[in-house]
Design an enzyme around this catalytic site. Structure first.
Site, PDB file in Angstrom:
ATOM      1  N   HIS A 287       0.924  -1.341  -0.199  1.00  0.00           N
ATOM      2  CA  HIS A 287       0.074  -0.070   0.041  1.00  0.00           C
ATOM      3  C   HIS A 287       0.834   1.260   0.049  1.00  0.00           C
ATOM      4  CE1 HIS A 287      -3.589   2.450   0.756  1.00  0.00           C
ATOM      5  NE2 HIS A 287      -2.673   3.383   1.338  1.00  0.00           N
TER       6      HIS A 287
ATOM      7  N   ASP B 252     -14.826   2.215   7.438  1.00  0.00           N
ATOM      8  CA  ASP B 252     -14.023   3.122   6.798  1.00  0.00           C
ATOM      9  C   ASP B 252     -14.602   3.943   5.391  1.00  0.00           C
ATOM     10  OD1 ASP B 252     -11.266   4.079   6.428  1.00  0.00           O
ATOM     11  OD2 ASP B 252     -11.257   2.904   4.546  1.00  0.00           O
TER      12      ASP B 252
ATOM     13  N   ARG C  47     -13.943  12.364   6.111  1.00  0.00           N
ATOM     14  CA  ARG C  47     -12.700  13.076   6.400  1.00  0.00           C
ATOM     15  C   ARG C  47     -12.269  13.966   5.269  1.00  0.00           C
ATOM     16  NH1 ARG C  47      -9.226   8.490   6.441  1.00  0.00           N
ATOM     17  NH2 ARG C  47      -7.678   9.813   6.687  1.00  0.00           N
TER      18      ARG C  47
ATOM     19  N   SER D 208      -7.406   3.740   8.811  1.00  0.00           N
ATOM     20  CA  SER D 208      -8.157   3.516   7.490  1.00  0.00           C
ATOM     21  C   SER D 208      -7.370   2.497   6.682  1.00  0.00           C
ATOM     22  CB  SER D 208      -8.303   4.992   6.930  1.00  0.00           C
ATOM     23  OG  SER D 208      -8.777   4.760   5.412  1.00  0.00           O
TER      24      SER D 208
ATOM     25  N   LYS E  49      -8.570  -1.954   6.125  1.00  0.00           N
ATOM     26  CA  LYS E  49      -8.865  -2.543   4.900  1.00  0.00           C
ATOM     27  C   LYS E  49      -7.814  -3.676   4.750  1.00  0.00           C
ATOM     28  CE  LYS E  49      -8.754   1.122   2.139  1.00  0.00           C
ATOM     29  NZ  LYS E  49      -8.784   2.267   2.965  1.00  0.00           N
TER      30      LYS E  49
END
Length: 425
Positions: A82, A161, A168, A183, A187
């Site tokens: 990520h 989320d 947000r 967040s 996931k």
């Protein structure tokens, strides 16, 4: 339990109890807590922070709001990556098939761009026929047959989320480190990967502007992953200058294919290989050689099978913007600055990104760079080419570039910033 008490606790710099966290996440997901109330709590978290116990419980509550995936049926070890987002950050595109070519399974759940950072799904959707939305069964099928899949997270994965992220974004609380960390990790943990490598960007084009904030975010996420049984490591990487020579959707796909063909910009190749080695190491495949998989074409083979398995045509021509505008150098000298944020905003204004989630992006829009910091340039030389279908956007994009491209005399000393700034495990 009531939401006003939860807000007041964090407003007054108190520690939220496990019961408060579980209740507020569940109640918000069900619609019992209103957006304006969760906005107040998110702002209190931004201003007053959370400790590790709170962040871990917040993350667990978001995971519990939906389903968890399981890849136990796969014969390969799973590894995911990520990135916290940047400009020209197309690394996922060559990285996923590369790691798969080396023996791991890569379940890459990706997102769309918003603001100045590009989205992996937007880039891939410039390939004719390619589908981002897959059912869990389709995702597993593609993963099993090709070794890699890049797709959107299903609605059942951490729905809390999904709802909180959208909130947000419109309430100025995106930068809250506890909320970024929870967040991302909610996931990734719910996704079920066995190992995870985090690419935490730092610099003008990243959400984390300083190395200190990037290190704090990385350490928080590594702790969350490790505590949940996911082998997790983070690299801190530079985002003061765009990655590669393109920022935009189809432009970045083209550059990614060049990398898979054994070419491409050196910085993109360097970071792709560094992340691949970390992913393979975390997956227990220490002897695999990703450089060889790039050179012998096996990573490209996986790319083609992966794109085709999701409905795309790997041989199709990529979209090209209808209009181009070339920016020339006004003076000779050494290019010292190519600000990632300025390039990102300009590409976004050209149509490569969206201001709201429901906006459409232009597949061919973006910026092609013809020089990078450290290069010697001459007056009149091409510095970059702007691409868009809507030429009235050129002036707006050029305004964003003002002050973001700087040139000094040719004899000015220049030391390139390393791409990898640190590692946290």
């Amino acid at each position: 339990m009531d939401v006003i008490s939860v807000i007041r606790t964090k407003r007054d710099r108190g520690e939220l109890s496990p019961q408060q966290i579980d209740w507020v996440i569940d109640a918000y997901t069900r619609g019992e807590v209103a957006d304006e109330q969760m906005s107040a709590l998110a702002m209190a978290i931004l201003l007053n922070g959370m400790n590790r116990v709170e962040i871990a419980r917040w993350t667990a509550a978001m995971i519990a709001s939906g389903e968890r995936m399981n890849f136990a049926s796969l014969a390969r070890p799973t590894a995911d990556k990520h990135s916290t987002g940047g400009v020209g950050d197309k690394i996922t595109l060559p990285l996923a098939p590369l790691v798969a070519a080396c023996g791991a399974a890569v379940p890459q759940l990706s997102g769309r761009g918003l603001g100045h950072t590009g989205g992996t799904l937007d880039k891939l959707e410039s390939i004719p026929g390619w589908r981002a939305q897959l059912s869990n069964e389709e995702m597993l099928s593609v993963l099993d047959s090709t070794g890699a899949v890049i797709c959107a997270a299903g609605d059942g994965l951490a729905p809390a989320d999904k709802k909180l992220y959208a909130l947000r974004d419109v309430t100025g609380t995106v930068e809250a480190i506890p909320l970024i960390a929870s967040s991302i990790m909610s996931k990734k943990i719910a996704e079920g990967t066995g190992s995870l490598v985090l690419d935490v960007k730092v610099g003008s084009g990243a959400f984390m502007k300083t190395i200190e904030d990037a290190r704090e975010l990385a350490a928080t996420m590594v702790g969350l992953g490790t505590d949940s049984g996911v082998r997790t490591v983070a690299l801190l990487t530079d985002m003061s200058t765009p990655l590669g020579l393109t920022a935009g959707n189809a432009l970045e796909v083209r550059e990614s294919v060049e990398v898979l063909a054994g070419g491409g910009p050196s910085d993109v190749v360097e970071l792709t290989l560094a992340l691949a080695r970390e992913m393979l190491d975390a997956a227990g495949l220490k002897d695999a050689d990703p450089a060889k998989a790039l050179a012998d074409g096996s990573a490209m083979d996986v790319w083609r099978r992966m794109i085709a398995a999701q409905g795309g045509d790997p041989d199709a021509a990529l979209p090209v913007a209808r209009e181009q505008h070339v920016v020339h150098a006004s003076t000779s000298g050494r290019l010292t600055t190519l600000d990632a944020y300025a390039i990102g905003v300009a590409a976004w204004r050209l149509g490569a990104g969206r201001a709201r989630k429901e906006d459409q992006v232009q597949a061919g829009a973006g910026i092609e760079l013809h020089a990078k910091p450290g290069d010697r340039i001459t007056a009149g030389q091409r510095l970059m080419t702007l691409h868009t279908d809507t030429p009235e956007k050129f002036e707006y994009a050029l305004e964003a570039l003002d002050g973001g491209v700087l040139t000094a005399s040719e004899d000015t000393e220049f030391t390139a910033q390393p791409i990898i700034l640190g590692r946290i495990a």
